[in-house]
Design a protein around this motif. Structure first.
Motif, PDB file in Angstrom:
ATOM      1  N   SER A 195      -9.518  -2.039  -3.653  1.00 37.23           N
ATOM      2  CA  SER A 195      -9.408  -1.243  -4.862  1.00 37.23           C
ATOM      3  C   SER A 195     -10.801  -0.969  -5.391  1.00 37.23           C
ATOM      4  O   SER A 195     -11.723  -1.761  -5.206  1.00 37.23           O
ATOM      5  CB  SER A 195      -8.588  -1.988  -5.922  1.00 37.23           C
ATOM      6  OG  SER A 195      -8.480  -1.214  -7.096  1.00 37.23           O
ATOM      7  N   SER A 212       0.830  -1.193   0.000  1.00 36.42           N
ATOM      8  CA  SER A 212       0.000   0.000   0.000  1.00 36.42           C
ATOM      9  C   SER A 212       0.866   1.244   0.000  1.00 36.42           C
ATOM     10  O   SER A 212       1.965   1.246   0.546  1.00 36.42           O
ATOM     11  CB  SER A 212      -0.883   0.003   1.256  1.00 36.42           C
ATOM     12  OG  SER A 212      -1.617   1.202   1.360  1.00 36.42           O
ATOM     13  N   SER A 265      -0.595   3.943   1.247  1.00 34.18           N
ATOM     14  CA  SER A 265      -1.269   4.676   2.310  1.00 34.18           C
ATOM     15  C   SER A 265      -0.552   4.453   3.645  1.00 34.18           C
ATOM     16  O   SER A 265      -0.470   3.333   4.121  1.00 34.18           O
ATOM     17  CB  SER A 265      -2.724   4.200   2.429  1.00 34.18           C
ATOM     18  OG  SER A 265      -3.306   4.695   3.607  1.00 34.18           O
ATOM     19  N   SER A 275      -0.844   1.143   6.634  1.00 31.05           N
ATOM     20  CA  SER A 275       0.331   0.448   7.136  1.00 31.05           C
ATOM     21  C   SER A 275       0.472   0.586   8.646  1.00 31.05           C
ATOM     22  O   SER A 275       0.828  -0.359   9.331  1.00 31.05           O
ATOM     23  CB  SER A 275       1.594   0.980   6.453  1.00 31.05           C
ATOM     24  OG  SER A 275       1.587   0.643   5.087  1.00 31.05           O
ATOM     25  N   ASP A 315      -3.515  -2.484  -1.415  1.00 32.06           N
ATOM     26  CA  ASP A 315      -4.263  -1.229  -1.492  1.00 32.06           C
ATOM     27  C   ASP A 315      -3.512  -0.289  -2.424  1.00 32.06           C
ATOM     28  O   ASP A 315      -2.725   0.546  -1.974  1.00 32.06           O
ATOM     29  CB  ASP A 315      -4.403  -0.632  -0.087  1.00 32.06           C
ATOM     30  CG  ASP A 315      -5.173   0.683  -0.088  1.00 32.06           C
ATOM     31  OD1 ASP A 315      -5.923   0.947  -1.042  1.00 32.06           O
ATOM     32  OD2 ASP A 315      -5.014   1.453   0.883  1.00 32.06           O
ATOM     33  N   LEU A 316      -3.702  -0.478  -3.726  1.00 26.90           N
ATOM     34  CA  LEU A 316      -3.014   0.319  -4.735  1.00 26.90           C
ATOM     35  C   LEU A 316      -4.018   0.848  -5.747  1.00 26.90           C
ATOM     36  O   LEU A 316      -5.023   0.203  -6.031  1.00 26.90           O
ATOM     37  CB  LEU A 316      -1.973  -0.533  -5.483  1.00 26.90           C
ATOM     38  CG  LEU A 316      -0.799  -1.081  -4.680  1.00 26.90           C
ATOM     39  CD1 LEU A 316       0.014  -2.040  -5.535  1.00 26.90           C
ATOM     40  CD2 LEU A 316       0.073   0.043  -4.160  1.00 26.90           C
TER      41      LEU A 316
END
Length: 107
Positions: A97, A18, A20, A24, A70-71
């Motif tokens: 996503s 991720s 974000s 994390s 989470d990309l």
């Protein structure tokens, strides 16, 4: 008396892919080793192209693998999912996503 040291067995692995920082920081585990893509702790992070299977070669020996991806954009998330699956087909993966509609999800 044995001269061998007692070593704990390998623990299951949780990897976070991720960009974000809030995601994390929120994911921690007492029963899994947690590794973050591009994390700021060298001994708890990994680097590389998330869509390249070579990025995940080091997870092959883990007893179990769980991943959170989470990309954005969705194509990038899909690339990470496919690369990870090519290395560990048995990995449990949560894909966060807004795009891919052809992966398993709520009906």
């Amino acid at each position: 008396m044995s001269s061998e040291k007692n070593h704990a067995p390998p623990r299951p692995l949780l990897i976070i892919i991720s960009e974000s920082d809030s995601l994390s920081a929120a994911l921690r585990s007492k029963v899994r080793d947690v590794r973050r893509w591009r994390g700021d702790e060298p001994d708890r992070s990994f680097d590389g192209d998330p869509a390249d299977p070579a990025t995940y070669g080091w997870i092959r020996e883990a007893p179990a693998v769980t991943a959170v991806i989470d990309l954005e954009p969705p194509e990038r998330a899909r690339g990470a999912l496919e690369a990870l699956r090519s290395v560990r087909q048995d990995a449990a993966i949560m894909l966060l996503s807004s795009g891919p509609t052809d992966v398993d999800g709520p009906a």
